[in-house]
Design a protein around this motif. Structure first.
Motif, PDB file in Angstrom:
ATOM      1  N   GLY A  51      27.212 112.555  67.544  1.00 38.56           N
ATOM      2  CA  GLY A  51      27.276 113.996  67.691  1.00 38.56           C
ATOM      3  C   GLY A  51      26.401 114.686  66.656  1.00 38.56           C
ATOM      4  N   ALA A  99      26.363 121.480  71.234  1.00 34.66           N
ATOM      5  CA  ALA A  99      27.290 121.199  70.135  1.00 34.66           C
ATOM      6  C   ALA A  99      27.954 122.480  69.642  1.00 34.66           C
ATOM      7  CB  ALA A  99      26.537 120.508  68.988  1.00 34.66           C
ATOM      8  N   ARG A 135      32.024 123.437  69.885  1.00 35.87           N
ATOM      9  CA  ARG A 135      32.863 123.743  68.725  1.00 35.87           C
ATOM     10  C   ARG A 135      33.485 125.121  68.837  1.00 35.87           C
ATOM     11  NH1 ARG A 135      32.258 120.404  64.178  1.00 35.87           N
ATOM     12  NH2 ARG A 135      33.832 121.793  63.257  1.00 35.87           N
TER      13      ARG A 135
END
Length: 458
Positions: free
Chosen positions: A322, A381, A385
């Motif tokens: 990641g 990403a 989040r």
């Protein structure tokens, strides 16, 4: 001359485009440009008389003249005496009026540099110190030097009252954005303002730079080149300043005196602010004596960054890891993408618009596509989040910036593909990049004006 009448408006448009490109070569003075154009027009006339169409004659004549870089270096060699005279601070010119203008520019630049240095120390008159008020100095750093650089450029361009008023309003708005809303030292908005306010105000400097023709795409591209050259000069000044500080410490300590307080409290902060104006003056005054540095560095670093980005994408695909979306990582990725766009911009600024696509254009396409892929990964990403843990000022700012970068990179890749496949002219890419610049300024203003009251509740 008969080339203008034979070729019509289309041929004159080609001459205008060629002339604008030649005038970018600052080592060529206006008489040199006129001499080159006269030679080109003569060649076109001869080829038209030989039976070629006007557009064909123009392309053949340009090819016969050879590389513009070679021509500009040839002129520099022929006028080497003039070149070396220009390397001194003032004077060195056969034209008294030009020498007087050069001296006036120097005096105004020195005055603005002193003003920037004084601005750094002015807050101490009100009891503010860098040690105790770090948040204030961090958010206001751009306001110490950039207004003085803008003032110098506006004076040099003879800016209109309307432009001067707009500059005053923009810098006043920046001061309000940096100080009107109370922020705790640990607030994320302090760092965001410290990063984005210089970006917003740098475009105000751009308005001062282009104040002689604010709507011209060519002047916007000139400002891009100015930005790159100023950065290079500033780094060189900083390196020289580091050597000076080293000598100061060595010589004064040899007689039992420590200059640490003077250097830390006066030399470094005042010198850093003044150097911004000095670097701007150097770009304005001395870019005519050497080939632009930033486009040269672009040629060097474009293949290196292409390899680095491709290596990252391959490694990411193999490891299936990641991407860290903490603040430091987000800043790093955004800086990387900005560097890619900088490389693209500086190569555009130095490229011959009449040159056919070549290997370097394909290399740039690979660089932009690689950066586009990385931007998509970062956006995925960040959105992941945010959907899982909620948003923060850092993530919201990064999300907006990466969306803006994504749009620019995607369309730039499409235009580069069309250029490589000879389906779109180079000027389409140039117009897109110069037209997109205000978008960055707009987002920077959103971050410094909207984010503090939106996210901070003291």
């Amino acid at each position: 001359m008969t080339s203008g009448s034979d070729g019509g408006e289309g041929l004159e448009a080609q001459f205008d485009q060629w002339r604008r490109y030649v005038e970018r070569r600052r080592e060529l003075r206006q008489p040199d440009v006129e001499e080159l154009e006269d030679h080109l027009r003569g060649s076109v006339d001869e080829l038209v008389d030989a039976g070629l169409r006007a557009d064909e004659a123009f392309l053949v004549a340009v090819k016969r003249m050879g590389s513009l870089d070679e021509l500009s270096r040839e002129f520099a060699r022929e006028h080497s005496e003039r070149l070396w005279k220009q390397l001194v601070l003032t004077g060195g010119t056969d034209d008294p009026a030009e020498g007087a203008t050069s001296r006036r520019d120097l005096l105004v630049a020195v005055g603005c540099a002193v003003g920037a240095a004084v601005s750094v120390k002015a807050p101490e008159l009100f009891g503010l110190t860098p040690e105790a008020d770090g948040a204030f100095y961090g958010t206001n750093a751009a306001l110490f030097a950039l207004p003085w650089l803008a003032a110098f450029l506006a004076w040099r361009r003879g800016a209109s009252k309307a432009v001067v008023g707009a500059l005053v309003a923009l810098f006043a708005l920046g001061a309000v954005a940096a100080n009107a809303y109370p922020l705790a030292d640990e607030s994320q908005s302090v760092v965001l303002t410290a990063i984005h306010l210089p970006i917003a105000l740098w475009f105000a400097v751009g308005l001062a730079y282009a104040s002689d023709d604010p709507r011209s795409p060519r002047r916007r591209m000139d400002f891009v080149r100015f930005t790159g050259e100023l950065f290079v000069y500033y780094v060189l000044i900083a390196l020289g300043g580091g050597v000076l500080v080293g000598f100061l410490f060595g010589t004064f300590q040899a007689i039992g005196v420590s200059p640490e307080h003077v250097v830390a409290e006066w030399v470094l902060p005042c010198g850093a602010a003044a150097a911004v104006v000095v670097a701007g003056w150097l770009v304005e005054a001395k870019q005519s004596v050497v080939e632009n540095i930033a486009p040269v560095l672009t040629r060097l670093f474009t293949p290196l960054f292409t390899v680095a980005l491709l290596a990252f994408l391959v490694t990411f695909g193999l490891t299936r890891g990641g991407i860290d979306v903490e603040r430091e990582a987000l800043i790093l990725f955004d800086l990387l993408l900005v560097v890619v766009l900088g490389l693209l911009l500086y190569s555009i600024s130095a490229r011959d618009p009449l040159a056919p696509p070549g290997l370097f254009d394909k290399l740039q396409l690979a660089l932009v596509v690689s950066a586009l892929a990385i931007d998509v990964l970062v956006l995925l990403a960040i959105t992941g989040r945010i959907s899982e843990y909620g948003t923060t000022p850092n993530k919201a700012a990064a999300l907006g910036e990466n969306v803006i970068l994504l749009a620019n990179l995607a369309w730039s890749a499409w235009l580069l593909l069309g250029l490589v496949r000879r389906r779109r002219p180079f000027t389409a890419l140039e117009r897109w990049q110069t037209g997109y610049l205000p978008v960055y300024a707009g987002w920077a203003w959103v971050v410094v004006l909207v984010f503090p009251p939106l996210f901070d509740h003291l």
